[in-house]
Write a protein that holds these residues in place. Structure first.
Motif, PDB file in Angstrom:
ATOM      1  N   SER A 175      -7.290  60.328  57.891  1.00  0.00           N
ATOM      2  CA  SER A 175      -7.870  59.933  56.603  1.00  0.00           C
ATOM      3  C   SER A 175      -7.795  58.430  56.404  1.00  0.00           C
ATOM      4  CB  SER A 175      -7.172  60.663  55.450  1.00  0.00           C
ATOM      5  OG  SER A 175      -5.821  60.249  55.303  1.00  0.00           O
ATOM      6  N   ASN A 176      -6.726  57.817  56.903  1.00  0.00           N
ATOM      7  CA  ASN A 176      -6.608  56.363  56.778  1.00  0.00           C
ATOM      8  C   ASN A 176      -7.665  55.665  57.628  1.00  0.00           C
ATOM      9  OD1 ASN A 176      -5.377  53.933  55.866  1.00  0.00           O
ATOM     10  ND2 ASN A 176      -4.319  53.763  57.819  1.00  0.00           N
ATOM     11  N   ARG A 177      -7.932  56.197  58.804  1.00  0.00           N
ATOM     12  CA  ARG A 177      -8.981  55.600  59.644  1.00  0.00           C
ATOM     13  C   ARG A 177     -10.349  55.785  58.995  1.00  0.00           C
ATOM     14  NH1 ARG A 177      -5.501  57.669  63.579  1.00  0.00           N
ATOM     15  NH2 ARG A 177      -6.644  59.637  63.705  1.00  0.00           N
ATOM     16  N   SER A 178     -10.550  56.905  58.315  1.00  0.00           N
ATOM     17  CA  SER A 178     -11.812  57.122  57.614  1.00  0.00           C
ATOM     18  C   SER A 178     -12.000  56.099  56.497  1.00  0.00           C
ATOM     19  CB  SER A 178     -11.835  58.538  57.029  1.00  0.00           C
ATOM     20  OG  SER A 178     -12.971  58.744  56.220  1.00  0.00           O
ATOM     21  N   LYS A 179     -10.940  55.839  55.759  1.00  0.00           N
ATOM     22  CA  LYS A 179     -11.006  54.844  54.685  1.00  0.00           C
ATOM     23  C   LYS A 179     -11.155  53.439  55.244  1.00  0.00           C
ATOM     24  CE  LYS A 179      -8.253  52.705  51.038  1.00  0.00           C
ATOM     25  NZ  LYS A 179      -6.912  52.632  50.417  1.00  0.00           N
ATOM     26  N   SER A 180     -10.359  53.095  56.240  1.00  0.00           N
ATOM     27  CA  SER A 180     -10.374  51.776  56.852  1.00  0.00           C
ATOM     28  C   SER A 180     -10.174  50.698  55.780  1.00  0.00           C
ATOM     29  CB  SER A 180     -11.671  51.578  57.644  1.00  0.00           C
ATOM     30  OG  SER A 180     -11.660  50.355  58.348  1.00  0.00           O
ATOM     31  N   ASP A 181     -11.064  49.716  55.717  1.00  0.00           N
ATOM     32  CA  ASP A 181     -10.926  48.644  54.724  1.00  0.00           C
ATOM     33  C   ASP A 181     -11.961  48.767  53.607  1.00  0.00           C
ATOM     34  OD1 ASP A 181     -13.235  47.965  56.063  1.00  0.00           O
ATOM     35  OD2 ASP A 181     -12.452  46.105  56.924  1.00  0.00           O
ATOM     36  N   LYS A 182     -12.463  49.979  53.384  1.00  0.00           N
ATOM     37  CA  LYS A 182     -13.516  50.198  52.395  1.00  0.00           C
ATOM     38  C   LYS A 182     -12.959  50.234  50.975  1.00  0.00           C
ATOM     39  CE  LYS A 182     -16.163  53.079  55.656  1.00  0.00           C
ATOM     40  NZ  LYS A 182     -15.115  53.329  56.652  1.00  0.00           N
ATOM     41  N   ASP A 183     -13.794  49.817  50.013  1.00  0.00           N
ATOM     42  CA  ASP A 183     -13.426  49.942  48.607  1.00  0.00           C
ATOM     43  C   ASP A 183     -14.092  51.202  48.047  1.00  0.00           C
ATOM     44  OD1 ASP A 183     -16.066  49.418  47.689  1.00  0.00           O
ATOM     45  OD2 ASP A 183     -15.673  47.287  47.440  1.00  0.00           O
ATOM     46  N   PRO A 184     -13.870  51.548  46.761  1.00  0.00           N
ATOM     47  CA  PRO A 184     -14.405  52.804  46.226  1.00  0.00           C
ATOM     48  C   PRO A 184     -15.924  52.914  46.220  1.00  0.00           C
ATOM     49  CG  PRO A 184     -12.564  52.055  44.883  1.00  0.00           C
ATOM     50  CD  PRO A 184     -12.882  50.937  45.827  1.00  0.00           C
ATOM     51  N   ALA A 185     -16.641  51.825  46.412  1.00  0.00           N
ATOM     52  CA  ALA A 185     -18.100  51.917  46.509  1.00  0.00           C
ATOM     53  C   ALA A 185     -18.528  52.565  47.812  1.00  0.00           C
ATOM     54  CB  ALA A 185     -18.723  50.528  46.383  1.00  0.00           C
ATOM     55  N   ASP A 186     -17.661  52.516  48.825  1.00  0.00           N
ATOM     56  CA  ASP A 186     -18.023  52.995  50.163  1.00  0.00           C
ATOM     57  C   ASP A 186     -17.168  54.153  50.659  1.00  0.00           C
ATOM     58  OD1 ASP A 186     -20.063  51.002  50.608  1.00  0.00           O
ATOM     59  OD2 ASP A 186     -18.440  49.555  50.818  1.00  0.00           O
ATOM     60  N   TRP A 187     -16.061  54.436  49.989  1.00  0.00           N
ATOM     61  CA  TRP A 187     -15.194  55.539  50.440  1.00  0.00           C
ATOM     62  C   TRP A 187     -14.371  56.062  49.277  1.00  0.00           C
ATOM     63  CZ3 TRP A 187     -10.103  56.996  50.506  1.00  0.00           C
ATOM     64  CH2 TRP A 187      -9.757  58.044  51.372  1.00  0.00           C
ATOM     65  N   LEU A 188     -14.219  57.382  49.228  1.00  0.00           N
ATOM     66  CA  LEU A 188     -13.343  58.028  48.258  1.00  0.00           C
ATOM     67  C   LEU A 188     -12.593  59.163  48.950  1.00  0.00           C
ATOM     68  CD1 LEU A 188     -15.704  58.301  45.151  1.00  0.00           C
ATOM     69  CD2 LEU A 188     -13.691  56.814  45.365  1.00  0.00           C
ATOM     70  N   PRO A 189     -11.404  59.490  48.481  1.00  0.00           N
ATOM     71  CA  PRO A 189     -10.689  60.643  49.025  1.00  0.00           C
ATOM     72  C   PRO A 189     -11.338  61.941  48.563  1.00  0.00           C
ATOM     73  CG  PRO A 189      -9.533  59.791  47.127  1.00  0.00           C
ATOM     74  CD  PRO A 189     -10.679  58.849  47.386  1.00  0.00           C
ATOM     75  N   VAL A 190     -10.737  63.080  48.908  1.00  0.00           N
ATOM     76  CA  VAL A 190     -11.268  64.360  48.443  1.00  0.00           C
ATOM     77  C   VAL A 190     -11.301  64.381  46.916  1.00  0.00           C
ATOM     78  CG1 VAL A 190     -10.512  65.609  50.490  1.00  0.00           C
ATOM     79  CG2 VAL A 190      -8.987  65.417  48.506  1.00  0.00           C
ATOM     80  N   GLU A 191     -12.155  65.218  46.377  1.00  0.00           N
ATOM     81  CA  GLU A 191     -12.399  65.218  44.935  1.00  0.00           C
ATOM     82  C   GLU A 191     -11.129  65.408  44.118  1.00  0.00           C
ATOM     83  OE1 GLU A 191     -15.389  67.403  41.702  1.00  0.00           O
ATOM     84  OE2 GLU A 191     -15.509  67.851  43.851  1.00  0.00           O
ATOM     85  N   GLY A 192     -10.209  66.233  44.612  1.00  0.00           N
ATOM     86  CA  GLY A 192      -9.001  66.529  43.853  1.00  0.00           C
ATOM     87  C   GLY A 192      -8.059  65.359  43.656  1.00  0.00           C
ATOM     88  N   PHE A 193      -8.286  64.261  44.360  1.00  0.00           N
ATOM     89  CA  PHE A 193      -7.405  63.096  44.242  1.00  0.00           C
ATOM     90  C   PHE A 193      -8.149  61.862  43.736  1.00  0.00           C
ATOM     91  CE2 PHE A 193      -4.782  59.610  46.189  1.00  0.00           C
ATOM     92  CZ  PHE A 193      -3.620  59.862  45.469  1.00  0.00           C
TER      93      PHE A 193
END
Length: 239
Positions: A175-193
């Motif tokens: 999940s950390n690799r999926s997020k990388s250095d993105k901000d919330p405009a480009d990446w969000l965690p699963v809906e529950g979080f």
């Protein structure tokens, strides 16, 4: 402090009410709302507790971002942590603090066993080696937002910040690799979080007095609209 949910609850509170519930009003002790702009950060209180997410977001000024000159090596991490004599660096200390089932700690802070819940993807992790400790606001994003002009000491303090439990979070490596250095405009965690994530992101930006670009602010505004009872608690780190 060994459970993730209480740890997050110390930073922000979240309950779910109908979406038609009116937004809470600011308390008398808080300054008037200020719009995004070059002077917005000057009006931000140095510390605040349980501020509605929609209001806390108003305290983050808007500014363009630049990654010119960025290198991860400019943020010294991981350092010796809160206890320089225990052999555990900041990364290991965060992992230990967030364990649902504490691991055994061996020589040089070698960890075995244990159990963790990765909030980003809502999965259980049973090996410390499968965890990453993520900067809620990534180092590159901090650089883009103004850390490029910080001293080396302030960047090190940011990279190892255990003074606010929203700043660092232990999550699955994938999940950390999926997020990388993105901000919330480009990446969000699963809906529950997502509501907790938005609160933690805003709390970190306010703690370190970092602005946001327009796309980032738009994404956070959309999250605030669907998280009407999310709140933010933070304390600024003096410049």
């Amino acid at each position: 402090m060994i459970k993730k949910l209480p740890r997050l609850a110390a930073v922000f509170a979240l309950s779910m009410l109908p979406l038609t519930t009116p937004a809470p009003a600011a308390t008398a002790a808080q300054p008037p709302l200020v719009g995004a702009g070059p002077t917005a950060m000057a009006s931000v209180p140095a510390a605040a507790q349980d501020v509605p997410l929609f209001q806390a977001l108003e305290w983050i000024s808007e500014a363009p971002e630049s990654r010119d000159g960025y290198s991860r090596d400019l943020f010294k991490h991981w350092n010796k942590g809160l206890n320089p004599t225990d052999g555990c660096d900041t990364r290991k200390e965060v992992i230990l603090s967030e364990a649902k089932l504490a691991p055994e700690t061996g020589a040089r802070c070698a960890l075995s066993g244990g159990r963790w819940f990765s909030e980003y993807d809502q999965v259980w992790v049973t090996a410390a080696s499968s965890l990453d400790v993520d900067h809620m606001v990534p180092l590159a994003e901090a650089w883009d937002s103004g850390a490029s002009v910080w001293t080396a000491a302030r960047r090190e303090a940011y990279a190892n910040d255990q003074g606010a439990s929203a700043s660092l979070i232990a999550v699955s490596g994938s999940s950390n690799r999926s997020k990388s250095d993105k901000d919330p405009a480009d990446w969000l965690p699963v809906e529950g979080f997502r509501c907790e994530y938005a609160s933690a992101w805003v709390a970190t930006k306010l703690r370190w007095q970092l602005p946001a670009d327009s796309a980032e602010r738009d994404a956070l505004t959309r999250l605030a609209e669907v998280c009407p009872d999310a709140t933010v608690t933070y304390e600024q780190v003096p410049q």
